[in-house]
Design an enzyme around this catalytic site. Sequence first.
Site, PDB file in Angstrom:
ATOM      1  CG  ASN A 174      35.514 -38.372  -9.320  1.00 40.94           C
ATOM      2  OD1 ASN A 174      34.399 -38.744  -8.971  1.00 40.94           O
ATOM      3  ND2 ASN A 174      36.034 -38.677 -10.484  1.00 40.94           N
ATOM      4  CB  CYS A 228      29.332 -42.783 -11.481  1.00 41.14           C
ATOM      5  SG  CYS A 228      29.010 -44.032 -10.217  1.00 41.14           S
ATOM      6  N   GLY A 262      40.016 -53.356 -13.076  1.00 37.83           N
ATOM      7  CA  GLY A 262      41.108 -54.315 -12.935  1.00 37.83           C
ATOM      8  C   GLY A 262      41.637 -54.776 -14.292  1.00 37.83           C
ATOM      9  N   GLY A 296      42.856 -50.955 -15.358  1.00 38.25           N
ATOM     10  CA  GLY A 296      43.572 -52.217 -15.230  1.00 38.25           C
ATOM     11  C   GLY A 296      45.072 -52.136 -15.121  1.00 38.25           C
TER      12      GLY A 296
HETATM   13  C1  LIG Z   1      35.585 -49.424  -5.648  1.00 42.16           C
HETATM   14  C2  LIG Z   1      35.689 -48.416  -6.748  1.00 42.16           C
HETATM   15  C3  LIG Z   1      35.155 -47.133  -6.567  1.00 42.16           C
HETATM   16  C4  LIG Z   1      35.226 -46.185  -7.578  1.00 42.16           C
HETATM   17  N1  LIG Z   1      34.715 -44.926  -7.367  1.00 42.16           N
HETATM   18  C5  LIG Z   1      34.836 -43.983  -8.333  1.00 42.16           C
HETATM   19  C6  LIG Z   1      34.373 -42.646  -8.132  1.00 42.16           C
HETATM   20  O1  LIG Z   1      33.872 -42.299  -7.058  1.00 42.16           O
HETATM   21  N2  LIG Z   1      34.504 -41.757  -9.148  1.00 42.16           N
HETATM   22  C7  LIG Z   1      35.071 -42.098 -10.347  1.00 42.16           C
HETATM   23  O2  LIG Z   1      35.176 -41.256 -11.244  1.00 42.16           O
HETATM   24  N3  LIG Z   1      35.544 -43.345 -10.564  1.00 42.16           N
HETATM   25  C8  LIG Z   1      35.433 -44.288  -9.594  1.00 42.16           C
HETATM   26  N4  LIG Z   1      35.925 -45.557  -9.822  1.00 42.16           N
HETATM   27  C9  LIG Z   1      36.551 -45.871 -11.124  1.00 42.16           C
HETATM   28  C10 LIG Z   1      38.079 -45.766 -11.062  1.00 42.16           C
HETATM   29  O3  LIG Z   1      38.480 -44.460 -10.732  1.00 42.16           O
HETATM   30  C11 LIG Z   1      38.699 -46.184 -12.397  1.00 42.16           C
HETATM   31  O4  LIG Z   1      38.212 -45.335 -13.416  1.00 42.16           O
HETATM   32  C12 LIG Z   1      38.380 -47.615 -12.788  1.00 42.16           C
HETATM   33  O5  LIG Z   1      38.372 -48.435 -11.661  1.00 42.16           O
HETATM   34  C13 LIG Z   1      39.313 -48.201 -13.844  1.00 42.16           C
HETATM   35  O6  LIG Z   1      40.644 -48.242 -13.398  1.00 42.16           O
HETATM   36  P1  LIG Z   1      41.321 -49.544 -12.681  1.00 42.16           P
HETATM   37  O7  LIG Z   1      40.997 -50.730 -13.538  1.00 42.16           O
HETATM   38  O8  LIG Z   1      42.764 -49.231 -12.598  1.00 42.16           O
HETATM   39  O9  LIG Z   1      40.675 -49.649 -11.352  1.00 42.16           O
HETATM   40  C14 LIG Z   1      35.851 -46.518  -8.813  1.00 42.16           C
HETATM   41  C15 LIG Z   1      36.402 -47.794  -8.982  1.00 42.16           C
HETATM   42  C16 LIG Z   1      36.334 -48.746  -7.976  1.00 42.16           C
HETATM   43  C17 LIG Z   1      36.932 -50.094  -8.201  1.00 42.16           C
END
Ligand SMILES: Cc1cc2nc3c(=O)[nH]c(=O)nc-3n(C[C@H](O)[C@H](O)[C@H](O)COP(=O)(O)O)c2cc1C
Lengths: 255, 305
Positions: free
Chosen positions: B99, B130, B217, B244
């Site tokens: 990424n 981001c 989430g 999520g």
């Molecule tokens: C602690 C944390 C760090 C993250 N760091 C990145 C990152 O470095 N690059 C990125 O593209 N997305 C990052 N994300 C986003 C996740 O890849 C994802 O798109 C987002 O959390 C939604 O999915 P989820 O609800 O399943 O977590 C991060 C998410 C979390 C919670």
Amino acid sequence: MAKRIEDLKIIENKRLNNDFFVLELSANDKLPVFKPGQFVQVRVDGSPKTFLRRPISIHDVDYGRNTFKLLIQITGKGTKTLSKLSNGDFLNLIYPLGNSFGLPDKNEKILLVGGGCGVAPLLFLGKYLKSNGYVPDILFGFRNSERIIELEEYLEIGKVFLTTEDGSRGEKGYITSHSIFSNGTYDKIYCCGPDSMMRAIAGYCKKNNIACEVSLENLMACGIGACLCCIVDTVNGNLCTCIDGPVFNITELKW
Amino acid sequence: MVNLGFSIGDLHFKNPVLTASGTFGYGPEFDDFLDVSRLGGIVVKGTTLEPREGNLYPRMAETPSGMLNAVGLQNKGIDYFEKNIYPSISGYDTNIIVNINGSYVDDYVTLAERINTLDKIPAVELNISCPNVKMGGMAFGTNLDSAREVTRAVRAAYSKILIVKLSPNVTNIVDFAKVVEEEGADSISLINTILGMSIDVEKMRPALSTITGGLSGPAIKPVALRMVWQVAKAVKIPVIGMGGIMTTSDALEFLLAGASAVQIGTASFIDPQASIKILEGIEKYLIEKGFSEIKEIVGYINRTK
Ligand SMILES: Cc1cc2nc3c(=O)[nH]c(=O)nc-3n(C[C@H](O)[C@H](O)[C@H](O)COP(=O)(O)O)c2cc1C
Ligand SMILES: Cc1cc2nc3c(=O)[nH]c(=O)nc-3n(C[C@H](O)[C@H](O)[C@H](O)COP(=O)(O)OP(=O)(O)OC[C@H]3O[C@@H](n4cnc5c(N)ncnc54)[C@H](O)[C@@H]3O)c2cc1C
Ligand code: FES
């Protein structure tokens, strides 16, 4: 040491007072060897308001019975839910996590300092030190006499000193104002408790050239070094409290 | 046996379950809990040219059915990645995707060129979404011209598989999807976190050092699913859905809405084995429903009347 995720059976949920309770958990497989200072990540109940796991220190271990204990202070919704668990219920844990307290040098005079839920890892540490031939002094701070936990097991380790904020037991005031600090000369202090308390103890140790290790209680999401949420600013840059800690030597911290 | 495989361009994935950037470290963090090589792919932590310390503590706040983070792309930079991390993870038998992030278009281009030389990295995920950095990041993903410019520049410099990760913090996400498709992206992943905020009423101050942060989430799943469905209908390239996903059924919703694959994010913090459990669950579902290929359910709701 391999980390595991496992449902552990609660064999006892013992209420100590309004604030504290102890969960004794029994594992199916043989427990790994824990190190004092290590913690577990507890899955509360997966409900919307307690979505993330809660980090809790390992309070005591009994390898003979293949059980260990968590001492938990009720500070919010998650710990409240945990306090209501019954014997026989199962709790999902990721463990063991984190680094550990270091052994002191030979013949060093040691003090353990704990406030609030920070007393939790100090029983395991105290027993460990005792089994290695040390006799540490122990100093605990609580808000008042009603919130003090049972001290018998600590008394078997060394002398126990107390402060309460209202003076209802032990010396009155904050832990850092206890007379032990003006009388005693210690070579090493291990400390766990609220941030402000640990910073004050660290300041005292720096001024008096006393070695000091603190166990931080930073907010955590994963507990395994994947999210980078639990960072602490150190002389070596940002480190994770969950894998590089929770125990840090104060010389590493920018306090 | 069901065929769980899918492809982006000429890159084959053995199954449609990947892990989301920033939630799975680099992989080894999870070795104790699962066989990383069983996954369809892993998207490693957001990487920048130079090392970054990220934002100040506190950078996380729990919210109902989710969490806010303001990590701010803390990472040790591409040099460190190449020398120290890449050798230790290139043995995983899965697609390792980096990424990439920058403050300027040139940063993205240089990073893509560097990663182009790493044999075991078959794809990059261009993070223009981001919400936690002052410069770049979401700024690229919330302006159509910037999104176009950065995608075009990276496409020109990078010959392997280019995935562009979209931000949900826009009025019409379909416009962004079409722009990056036009500029030659091989795939689109979405959604990144939703900009949010939380206040500690006892301390009477924001819960995060940065005041705002990215929400992830289950709380964001309905929004994510809607956006994935909209985008999947609007573009021809494969879409990777996330936001999520906690369970097999969550993942299936994204596939049925049109995602060719899913990424598991925050769920790995709650259950480090979530990704593998979801993979097994999808396979079981296909067998029970009598399908022989994952393709048969991708976009199913858009085909049936
Ligand atoms: C602690 C944390 C760090 C993250 N760091 C990145 C990152 O470095 N690059 C990125 O593209 N997305 C990052 N994300 C986003 C996740 O890849 C994802 O798109 C987002 O959390 C939604 O999915 P989820 O609800 O399943 O977590 C991060 C998410 C979390 C919670
Ligand atoms: C490595 C480590 C070891 C710990 N060991 C123990 C232990 O052995 N026994 C124990 O009782 N507690 C321990 N804690 C603290 C414990 O994790 C928190 O008290 C708990 O997460 C609060 O959950 P809650 O749902 O009850 O509170 P919430 O409803 O989430 O919050 C209530 C209040 O508690 C505060 N709080 C939340 N999380 C933390 C935290 N991580 N540290 C300090 N305050 C917090 C919040 O700011 C808020 O004011 C430890 C924390 C860490 C990081
Ligand atoms: S809690 Fe996730 S890295 Fe420490």
